[in-house]
Design an enzyme around this catalytic site. Sequence first.
Site, PDB file in Angstrom:
ATOM      1  N   HIS A 272     -15.531  22.214   1.588  1.00 27.48           N
ATOM      2  CA  HIS A 272     -14.692  22.642   0.461  1.00 27.48           C
ATOM      3  C   HIS A 272     -13.479  21.738   0.376  1.00 27.48           C
ATOM      4  O   HIS A 272     -12.971  21.292   1.400  1.00 27.48           O
ATOM      5  CB  HIS A 272     -14.248  24.106   0.638  1.00 27.48           C
ATOM      6  CG  HIS A 272     -13.814  24.721  -0.637  1.00 27.48           C
ATOM      7  ND1 HIS A 272     -12.524  24.582  -1.108  1.00 27.48           N
ATOM      8  CD2 HIS A 272     -14.497  25.437  -1.558  1.00 27.48           C
ATOM      9  CE1 HIS A 272     -12.447  25.202  -2.271  1.00 27.48           C
ATOM     10  NE2 HIS A 272     -13.614  25.728  -2.573  1.00 27.48           N
ATOM     11  N   ASP A 328     -21.023  29.487  -2.029  1.00 26.48           N
ATOM     12  CA  ASP A 328     -22.392  29.306  -2.517  1.00 26.48           C
ATOM     13  C   ASP A 328     -23.444  29.569  -1.445  1.00 26.48           C
ATOM     14  O   ASP A 328     -24.601  29.812  -1.770  1.00 26.48           O
ATOM     15  CB  ASP A 328     -22.569  27.876  -3.042  1.00 26.48           C
ATOM     16  CG  ASP A 328     -21.706  27.647  -4.252  1.00 26.48           C
ATOM     17  OD1 ASP A 328     -21.806  28.444  -5.193  1.00 26.48           O
ATOM     18  OD2 ASP A 328     -20.908  26.695  -4.253  1.00 26.48           O
TER      19      ASP A 328
HETATM   20  C1  COA Z   1     -17.459  20.668  -1.779  1.00 31.14           C
HETATM   21  C2  COA Z   1     -17.391  19.153  -1.599  1.00 31.14           C
HETATM   22  C3  COA Z   1     -17.786  18.498  -2.932  1.00 31.14           C
HETATM   23  C4  COA Z   1     -15.953  18.777  -1.220  1.00 31.14           C
HETATM   24  O1  COA Z   1     -15.847  17.428  -1.360  1.00 31.14           O
HETATM   25  P1  COA Z   1     -14.597  16.578  -0.885  1.00 31.14           P
HETATM   26  O2  COA Z   1     -13.383  17.406  -0.746  1.00 31.14           O
HETATM   27  O3  COA Z   1     -14.554  15.413  -1.812  1.00 31.14           O
HETATM   28  O4  COA Z   1     -14.986  16.157   0.567  1.00 31.14           O
HETATM   29  P2  COA Z   1     -15.928  14.942   0.959  1.00 31.14           P
HETATM   30  O5  COA Z   1     -17.207  15.029   0.198  1.00 31.14           O
HETATM   31  O6  COA Z   1     -15.137  13.687   0.877  1.00 31.14           O
HETATM   32  O7  COA Z   1     -16.206  15.302   2.485  1.00 31.14           O
HETATM   33  C5  COA Z   1     -15.351  14.985   3.578  1.00 31.14           C
HETATM   34  C6  COA Z   1     -16.235  14.624   4.773  1.00 31.14           C
HETATM   35  O8  COA Z   1     -17.021  15.746   5.146  1.00 31.14           O
HETATM   36  C7  COA Z   1     -18.415  15.489   4.981  1.00 31.14           C
HETATM   37  N1  COA Z   1     -19.015  16.634   4.305  1.00 31.14           N
HETATM   38  C8  COA Z   1     -18.420  17.407   3.390  1.00 31.14           C
HETATM   39  N2  COA Z   1     -19.268  18.373   2.971  1.00 31.14           N
HETATM   40  C9  COA Z   1     -20.399  18.180   3.671  1.00 31.14           C
HETATM   41  C10 COA Z   1     -21.637  18.845   3.669  1.00 31.14           C
HETATM   42  N3  COA Z   1     -21.869  19.877   2.862  1.00 31.14           N
HETATM   43  N4  COA Z   1     -22.599  18.386   4.483  1.00 31.14           N
HETATM   44  C11 COA Z   1     -22.374  17.339   5.299  1.00 31.14           C
HETATM   45  N5  COA Z   1     -21.217  16.653   5.347  1.00 31.14           N
HETATM   46  C12 COA Z   1     -20.250  17.083   4.531  1.00 31.14           C
HETATM   47  C13 COA Z   1     -18.475  14.270   4.065  1.00 31.14           C
HETATM   48  O9  COA Z   1     -19.661  13.532   4.273  1.00 31.14           O
HETATM   49  C14 COA Z   1     -17.241  13.521   4.456  1.00 31.14           C
HETATM   50  O10 COA Z   1     -17.487  12.844   5.657  1.00 31.14           O
HETATM   51  P3  COA Z   1     -16.880  11.370   5.916  1.00 31.14           P
HETATM   52  O11 COA Z   1     -15.383  11.583   5.904  1.00 31.14           O
HETATM   53  O12 COA Z   1     -17.449  10.994   7.221  1.00 31.14           O
HETATM   54  O13 COA Z   1     -17.348  10.540   4.761  1.00 31.14           O
HETATM   55  C15 COA Z   1     -18.335  18.693  -0.459  1.00 31.14           C
HETATM   56  O14 COA Z   1     -17.997  19.377   0.731  1.00 31.14           O
HETATM   57  C16 COA Z   1     -19.786  18.896  -0.817  1.00 31.14           C
HETATM   58  O15 COA Z   1     -20.400  18.047  -1.465  1.00 31.14           O
HETATM   59  N6  COA Z   1     -20.401  20.057  -0.383  1.00 31.14           N
HETATM   60  C17 COA Z   1     -21.757  20.346  -0.728  1.00 31.14           C
HETATM   61  C18 COA Z   1     -21.825  20.906  -2.141  1.00 31.14           C
HETATM   62  C19 COA Z   1     -21.222  22.292  -2.245  1.00 31.14           C
HETATM   63  O16 COA Z   1     -21.524  23.179  -1.458  1.00 31.14           O
HETATM   64  N7  COA Z   1     -20.392  22.504  -3.279  1.00 31.14           N
HETATM   65  C20 COA Z   1     -19.804  23.800  -3.567  1.00 31.14           C
HETATM   66  C21 COA Z   1     -18.337  23.803  -3.339  1.00 31.14           C
HETATM   67  S1  COA Z   1     -17.674  25.449  -3.501  1.00 31.14           S
END
Ligand code: COA
Length: 391
Positions: A272, A328
């Site tokens: 998140h 979710d």
């Molecule tokens: C929610 C989300 C978009 C947040 O994105 P964000 O704040 O931009 O964070 P990032 O995507 O940059 O993630 C930070 C780190 O954690 C990791 N990470 C974050 N969510 C992850 C997940 N669900 N599975 C595996 N790794 C994850 C990323 O790969 C990243 O690692 P790195 O720093 O080594 O590259 C992201 O966690 C995600 O894509 N989750 C899955 C989709 C989801 O459940 N969305 C609903 C949100 S309520």
Amino acid sequence: MSSSAAPDPTRPDTARFKAGLEDVVAGTSSICLVDGVEGKLLYRGYDIVDLAEKSSFAETAFLLWYGRLPQKAEFEQFLKDFRGSIELPEQTSMILRLFPRHATPMEVLRTAVSSLGHYDPDSGNTSQEAALRKASRLTTRVGSIIAASERLRQGLEPIKPIPGRSIAYNFLYALTGTDPDPLVERIFDICLILHADHELNASTFAARVTAATMSDMYSSVTSAIGTLKGPLHGGANEQVMKMLLEIGDPAKAQAWVENALKNKVKIPGFGHRVYRTEDPRATVLRKYAEQLGKHTGNLKWYEMSRVVEQAMGDWAQREGKKIYPNVDFYSASVYHCMNIPTSLFTPIFAMSRITGWTAHILEQWANNRLIRPRAEYTGPKGLKYTAINER
Ligand SMILES: CC(C)(COP(=O)(O)OP(=O)(O)OC[C@H]1O[C@@H](n2cnc3c(N)ncnc32)[C@H](O)[C@@H]1OP(=O)(O)O)[C@@H](O)C(=O)NCCC(=O)NCCS
């Protein structure tokens, strides 16, 4: 020319820029507090754990729109108006029959909600009272659109909702034509409470940006639906269920997750932007996923979710990452145990979040200023134009 020229006031302040506007405060709001460190979520000051336990979706909608809990008599009147407008305008019902079969439920919802604006008697009225009436009508009708279009997609005739019953009852009833089990109806209502608002999430921000141009409520909500549709936002609950179905067996879950993480696949339902601890909505939903699994005699999805969560937790600890289940994750197995098709999970998110979107639109209009940020320009400058034949 002196090198210490005064800074250009129209140049963006790039020092504070963060990709994805992470941690950037883009406005003030008294609707919702997300405490990402303590793992708390408050609507108008009330903890969602308390609201989930004791309130109803209708009362939560009132709370978000009016900023306080209702008195008994006014709530009775509110419920009468709120539940009384659940039937769709005839024209919107007709539009639902025209979509191509390949249109996804979120695409149908986006267009059908937009169409509602044409048939709202308050569409040209910009007063706050009219905006509240529109918010109420929109909220009750989203569920009717989702259920009717799903019936049509299955080759069945839509079922008319029963005015006076709860939104949760009517949605489950209009999907199947049978009275929902009272526990299923209550847990569905709790899911609607939990998804109702979440500060400046992407879709709410989109709604506020549109509202801030002094566009109308239907346009603002249509922007929000288009934004919620993406898999990084509302679309994640569907991805969770697809993942669980692909895993198929709790015994295979750990290896599946480990393999996915090895291949740098993001596991849906985890992570998140704001929470650095467990999303409090996931804590509540975990409890109801188990209760519902037991009640329906189908604990498989809950058990599989627990194994996925454990595998993710082990990985996050090893990697030193603060990644926990989000809203979710457990909503997927909850809806699945209610026999709701996976393609409706994100529309159901919209059915609830519309209360938050409209509360934010009202708040935006109460003290409006156009939302217009700047971009840091990274392209070339001073290029000389050459005629097309000379390139
Ligand atoms: C929610 C989300 C978009 C947040 O994105 P964000 O704040 O931009 O964070 P990032 O995507 O940059 O993630 C930070 C780190 O954690 C990791 N990470 C974050 N969510 C992850 C997940 N669900 N599975 C595996 N790794 C994850 C990323 O790969 C990243 O690692 P790195 O720093 O080594 O590259 C992201 O966690 C995600 O894509 N989750 C899955 C989709 C989801 O459940 N969305 C609903 C949100 S309520």
